[in-house]
Design an enzyme around this catalytic site. Structure first.
Site, PDB file in Angstrom:
ATOM      1  N   HIS A 122      -7.085  -5.735   2.347  1.00 37.82           N
ATOM      2  CA  HIS A 122      -5.942  -5.172   3.074  1.00 37.82           C
ATOM      3  C   HIS A 122      -5.375  -6.252   4.002  1.00 37.82           C
ATOM      4  O   HIS A 122      -6.129  -6.879   4.764  1.00 37.82           O
ATOM      5  CB  HIS A 122      -6.381  -4.008   3.964  1.00 37.82           C
ATOM      6  N   ASP A 153       0.850  -1.199   0.000  1.00 35.69           N
ATOM      7  CA  ASP A 153       0.000   0.000   0.000  1.00 35.69           C
ATOM      8  C   ASP A 153       0.886   1.249   0.000  1.00 35.69           C
ATOM      9  O   ASP A 153       1.882   1.312   0.724  1.00 35.69           O
ATOM     10  CB  ASP A 153      -0.913  -0.020   1.239  1.00 35.69           C
ATOM     11  N   ILE A 154       0.479   2.233  -0.806  1.00 34.99           N
ATOM     12  CA  ILE A 154       1.288   3.455  -0.949  1.00 34.99           C
ATOM     13  C   ILE A 154       1.230   4.320   0.321  1.00 34.99           C
ATOM     14  O   ILE A 154       2.123   5.119   0.575  1.00 34.99           O
ATOM     15  CB  ILE A 154       0.819   4.250  -2.196  1.00 34.99           C
ATOM     16  N   GLN A 193     -14.459   2.521   1.478  1.00 30.85           N
ATOM     17  CA  GLN A 193     -13.854   2.126   0.195  1.00 30.85           C
ATOM     18  C   GLN A 193     -13.570   3.375  -0.645  1.00 30.85           C
ATOM     19  O   GLN A 193     -14.457   4.215  -0.817  1.00 30.85           O
ATOM     20  CB  GLN A 193     -14.781   1.176  -0.575  1.00 30.85           C
ATOM     21  N   HIS A 200     -10.448  -5.269  -3.294  1.00 27.60           N
ATOM     22  CA  HIS A 200      -9.112  -5.489  -2.731  1.00 27.60           C
ATOM     23  C   HIS A 200      -9.231  -5.845  -1.262  1.00 27.60           C
ATOM     24  O   HIS A 200     -10.167  -5.430  -0.576  1.00 27.60           O
ATOM     25  CB  HIS A 200      -8.215  -4.260  -2.908  1.00 27.60           C
ATOM     26  N   ASN A 207     -13.125  -3.330   2.481  1.00 22.70           N
ATOM     27  CA  ASN A 207     -14.157  -2.288   2.534  1.00 22.70           C
ATOM     28  C   ASN A 207     -15.041  -2.327   1.287  1.00 22.70           C
ATOM     29  O   ASN A 207     -14.539  -2.458   0.171  1.00 22.70           O
ATOM     30  CB  ASN A 207     -13.499  -0.908   2.623  1.00 22.70           C
TER      31      ASN A 207
HETATM   32  P1  5GP Z   1      -9.865   1.375   0.400  1.00 27.29           P
HETATM   33  O1  5GP Z   1      -9.984   2.638   1.227  1.00 27.29           O
HETATM   34  O2  5GP Z   1     -10.543   1.526  -0.940  1.00 27.29           O
HETATM   35  O3  5GP Z   1     -10.274   0.127   1.123  1.00 27.29           O
HETATM   36  O4  5GP Z   1      -8.321   1.189   0.158  1.00 27.29           O
HETATM   37  C1  5GP Z   1      -7.623   1.748  -0.914  1.00 27.29           C
HETATM   38  C2  5GP Z   1      -6.159   1.637  -0.571  1.00 27.29           C
HETATM   39  O5  5GP Z   1      -5.410   1.851  -1.744  1.00 27.29           O
HETATM   40  C3  5GP Z   1      -5.671   2.671   0.463  1.00 27.29           C
HETATM   41  O6  5GP Z   1      -5.106   1.999   1.573  1.00 27.29           O
HETATM   42  C4  5GP Z   1      -4.654   3.505  -0.308  1.00 27.29           C
HETATM   43  O7  5GP Z   1      -3.563   3.901   0.476  1.00 27.29           O
HETATM   44  C5  5GP Z   1      -4.242   2.542  -1.418  1.00 27.29           C
HETATM   45  N1  5GP Z   1      -3.802   3.212  -2.629  1.00 27.29           N
HETATM   46  C6  5GP Z   1      -4.447   4.240  -3.261  1.00 27.29           C
HETATM   47  N2  5GP Z   1      -3.779   4.588  -4.371  1.00 27.29           N
HETATM   48  C7  5GP Z   1      -2.702   3.759  -4.447  1.00 27.29           C
HETATM   49  C8  5GP Z   1      -1.634   3.639  -5.392  1.00 27.29           C
HETATM   50  O8  5GP Z   1      -1.524   4.346  -6.394  1.00 27.29           O
HETATM   51  N3  5GP Z   1      -0.696   2.674  -5.152  1.00 27.29           N
HETATM   52  C9  5GP Z   1      -0.783   1.857  -4.054  1.00 27.29           C
HETATM   53  N4  5GP Z   1       0.191   0.949  -3.922  1.00 27.29           N
HETATM   54  N5  5GP Z   1      -1.768   1.949  -3.147  1.00 27.29           N
HETATM   55  C10 5GP Z   1      -2.719   2.888  -3.343  1.00 27.29           C
END
Ligand code: 5GP
Length: 135
Positions: A100, A29-30, A92, A98, A85
């Site tokens: 985590h 994760d970034i 989300q 995805h 999420n």
């Molecule tokens: P969500 O909030 O949708 O469950 O999680 C999305 C996740 O994607 C977040 O933890 C966010 O940090 C990660 N993320 C968003 N953009 C990027 C990206 O460009 N590269 C990577 N490696 N992770 C990302």
């Protein structure tokens, strides 16, 4: 238009990948919640859990376990959260399914305990009846 994560699959956007097979990809994760925070995705794009084919869910789960074992053996965390999420109300932000994988250490404060409710037995039974009717 392909999702952000589809662009990572195709290589259009860079990512620090740690594992891939025919159907799944795992990358760091970034903006990690903790050291080692990894995302596991299906290579094909499905918005969320509701849209996922069950066989692909099984493939993603297998990769989640592989990644969790590798993180455990590499970082020796005290625990591991698996978080997924669905919908913006649930946090989300990327609408490509995805999971985590988040290593945890005692006292790291990454997540607190959630607030709980106190439903009565009648309420629980009525809800269960509605759900069983569908399931
Ligand atoms: P969500 O909030 O949708 O469950 O999680 C999305 C996740 O994607 C977040 O933890 C966010 O940090 C990660 N993320 C968003 N953009 C990027 C990206 O460009 N590269 C990577 N490696 N992770 C990302």
């Amino acid at each position: 238009m392909p999702s952000l994560f589809s662009k990572i699959v195709s290589g259009e956007i860079p990512a620090v990948k740690i594992y891939e097979d025919d159907h799944t990809l795992a990358f760091l994760d970034i903006a990690p919640a903790s050291r080692g925070h990894t995302l596991v995705i299906p290579k094909d794009e499905y918005a969320d859990l509701y849209a996922m084919p069950p066989e692909l869910l099984a493939d993603v789960s297998t990769t989640v376990q592989k990644v969790a074992l590798a993180l455990r053996d590499t970082l020796a965390p005290d625990g591991m959260n698996i978080v997924q999420n669905n919908g913006s109300a649930a946090g989300q932000t990327v609408f490509h399914y995805h999971v985590h994988v988040i290593p945890r250490w005692e006292g790291d404060g990454v997540f607190g305990a959630w607030r709980t409710q106190q439903p009565g037995q009648d309420e629980l039974r009525a809800l269960a009846e509605q759900l069983r009717a569908i399931l």
